[in-house]
Design a protein around this motif. Structure first.
Motif, PDB file in Angstrom:
ATOM      1  N   TYR A 182       4.303 -51.565 -36.467  1.00 29.30           N
ATOM      2  CA  TYR A 182       3.784 -51.365 -35.059  1.00 29.30           C
ATOM      3  C   TYR A 182       2.156 -52.140 -35.319  1.00 29.30           C
ATOM      4  O   TYR A 182       1.834 -52.639 -34.183  1.00 29.30           O
ATOM      5  N   GLN A 183       1.601 -52.091 -36.616  1.00 32.58           N
ATOM      6  CA  GLN A 183       0.614 -52.851 -36.730  1.00 32.58           C
ATOM      7  C   GLN A 183       0.736 -54.434 -36.413  1.00 32.58           C
ATOM      8  O   GLN A 183      -0.092 -55.025 -35.653  1.00 32.58           O
ATOM      9  N   ALA A 184       1.993 -54.804 -36.818  1.00 28.43           N
ATOM     10  CA  ALA A 184       2.328 -56.426 -36.487  1.00 28.43           C
ATOM     11  C   ALA A 184       2.317 -56.523 -34.924  1.00 28.43           C
ATOM     12  O   ALA A 184       1.797 -57.480 -34.605  1.00 28.43           O
ATOM     13  N   LYS A 185       2.976 -55.595 -34.348  1.00 32.43           N
ATOM     14  CA  LYS A 185       3.201 -55.567 -32.838  1.00 32.43           C
ATOM     15  C   LYS A 185       1.785 -55.572 -32.283  1.00 32.43           C
ATOM     16  O   LYS A 185       1.410 -56.603 -31.321  1.00 32.43           O
ATOM     17  N   ARG A 186       0.878 -54.822 -32.647  1.00 38.64           N
ATOM     18  CA  ARG A 186      -0.408 -54.555 -32.249  1.00 38.64           C
ATOM     19  C   ARG A 186      -1.378 -55.759 -32.385  1.00 38.64           C
ATOM     20  O   ARG A 186      -1.809 -56.357 -31.493  1.00 38.64           O
ATOM     21  N   ASN A 187      -1.166 -56.317 -33.457  1.00 38.71           N
ATOM     22  CA  ASN A 187      -2.307 -57.604 -33.986  1.00 38.71           C
ATOM     23  C   ASN A 187      -1.538 -58.536 -33.043  1.00 38.71           C
ATOM     24  O   ASN A 187      -2.534 -59.592 -32.360  1.00 38.71           O
ATOM     25  N   ARG A 188      -0.243 -58.863 -32.949  1.00 34.24           N
ATOM     26  CA  ARG A 188       0.436 -60.121 -32.093  1.00 34.24           C
ATOM     27  C   ARG A 188      -0.081 -59.904 -30.518  1.00 34.24           C
ATOM     28  O   ARG A 188      -0.607 -60.861 -30.008  1.00 34.24           O
ATOM     29  N   PHE A 189       0.219 -58.647 -30.199  1.00 28.49           N
ATOM     30  CA  PHE A 189      -0.395 -58.476 -28.653  1.00 28.49           C
ATOM     31  C   PHE A 189      -1.808 -58.463 -28.236  1.00 28.49           C
ATOM     32  O   PHE A 189      -2.178 -59.274 -27.345  1.00 28.49           O
TER      33      PHE A 189
END
Length: 384
Positions: A292-299
């Motif tokens: 989810y950190q990867a999703k958060r960062n991209r978003f």
């Protein structure tokens, strides 16, 4: 002549999540409102569910939960938090965290007593308190950082206070308790008859090397706590509605009295599937934060190309955005406009409050979505 009941919940209407999701469907909006993933459940878990049903685990489960699942939860508590939990006397499997929260309140809170709630708070808290004949006492978090002012909490405690409810990682803000918060909470509750609900459904969705401060780490809290979590958030299957509560034996005994006449038991095949998943694939919850950190960062990176200002997100899968550069509408009106006119659905923050902060211009977006879903939303948000 038909009878018209006098409502027991005069402050309750249709939840904001249902309202906004219906609006999204009506207008073909990209729904980043309600907090559910739109990507698949782990294949191992689906296979385990199928195997459980084919093996005949389709009748009533034991009231407290399938033994293999309670043992797996105890193993996870030891692995994650170093907590030794008795699977027979301290763990109860429930039909989601919402049921567990309801049961815990009704197990120990009596009419006329008070429950301290930290605003903004998830919307199932206060109705359960009201139905117990008790009163929710709302203490606001900082409107920017969503930190707790423990002096303000202490000032809210009276002789009628029976429970405090906390939630970390926090919905809707993603704010997390640190060790200093847990120490302050333990000091506040020391030598009182006040119980604790620690709502930890986002326990594995933590970022940037932070440690989730579970109440299970803190013996002085654990002795009076109902620690509640949910498999739906961890395994991308919110519709399965399976959660659990960990509490000392005396508290669990009272909790189970409510549980057995509320739902009695929880969907049996899923319990067997979760038991297998926890034991066979512990790396799933261990790697969930990074996922989810990867999703958060991209978003967040892409939100910087819009006029929405993203707030920090230490945990959970929601992103708060300040929309004041786009509009001065109150949040309910803004999120409706955003859905109907711009094709993206968010959740307003005001329904999470008893008294929303004046002038707050924040909305909640869920990033537990496929990249394609997020990209479609961002394409529209860039046009604001």
């Amino acid at each position: 002549m038909p009878l018209t009941p006098q409502t027991k919940l005069p402050k309750v209407g249709t939840t904001i999540f249902t309202v906004m999701s219906q609006l999204a469907a009506e207008h073909g909006a990209v729904n980043l409102g309600q907090g559910f993933p739109d990507f698949p459940v782990p294949a191992r878990l689906v296979d385990a569910l199928d195997a459980a049903m084919r093996a005949g685990h389709n009748q009533y489960a034991p009231m407290t939960g399938v033994p293999a699942l309670r043992q797996a939860i105890a193993g996870k508590a030891l692995r994650c938090y170093g907590a030794t939990v008795d699977p027979d006397t301290e763990i109860t499997v429930t039909s989601g965290a919402t049921e567990a929260i309801f049961n815990a309140i009704h197990a120990v809170v009596r009419p006329g007593e008070e429950v301290i709630v930290l605003d903004p708070a998830y919307d199932c808290y206060e109705p359960a308190i009201d139905l117990a004949g008790a009163r929710a006492v709302h203490v606001p978090l900082d409107p920017v950082s969503f930190a707790v002012d423990w002096d303000q909490v202490r000032a809210a405690v009276t002789s009628r206070t029976r429970m405090i409810m906390v939630n970390s990682p926090h919905n809707p803000s993603g704010a997390m308790f640190g060790a200093e918060d847990m120490r302050a909470l333990a000091e506040l509750l020391h030598d009182t008859g006040i119980y604790l609900i620690s709502d930890e459904v986002y326990e594995h969705i933590v970022f940037d090397g932070h440690r989730h401060e579970s109440a299970l780490y803190w013996p002085q809290l654990r002795e009076r706590a109902f620690v509640i979590s949910s498999f739906g958030k961890t395994y991308h299957c919110t519709g399965w509605k399976v959660g659990y509560a960990i509490a000392p034996p005396a508290l669990s005994a009272e909790f189970r009295k409510v549980h057995q006449y509320n739902v009695f038991c929880t969907f049996a095949p899923a319990q067997h599937a979760f038991a297998a998943m926890i034991v066979d694939e512990p790396e799933h919850d261990q790697q969930l934060g990074a996922f989810y950190q990867a999703k958060r960062n991209r978003f967040r990176e892409q939100l910087l190309g819009t006029r929405l200002r993203p707030l920090p997100v230490p945990g959970g899968y929601f992103q708060l955005v300040d929309y004041s550069a786009v509009s001065d509408l109150p949040d309910l009106e803004f999120t409706r406009w955003l859905t109907v006119e711009k094709g993206v659905t968010a959740i307003p923050l005001s329904p999470f409050y008893e008294s929303p902060p004046a002038g707050q211009r924040l909305a909640r977006l869920c990033f537990a979505k496929n990249d394609a879903t997020l990209d479609a939303a961002l394409e529209r948000l860039r046009l604001l």
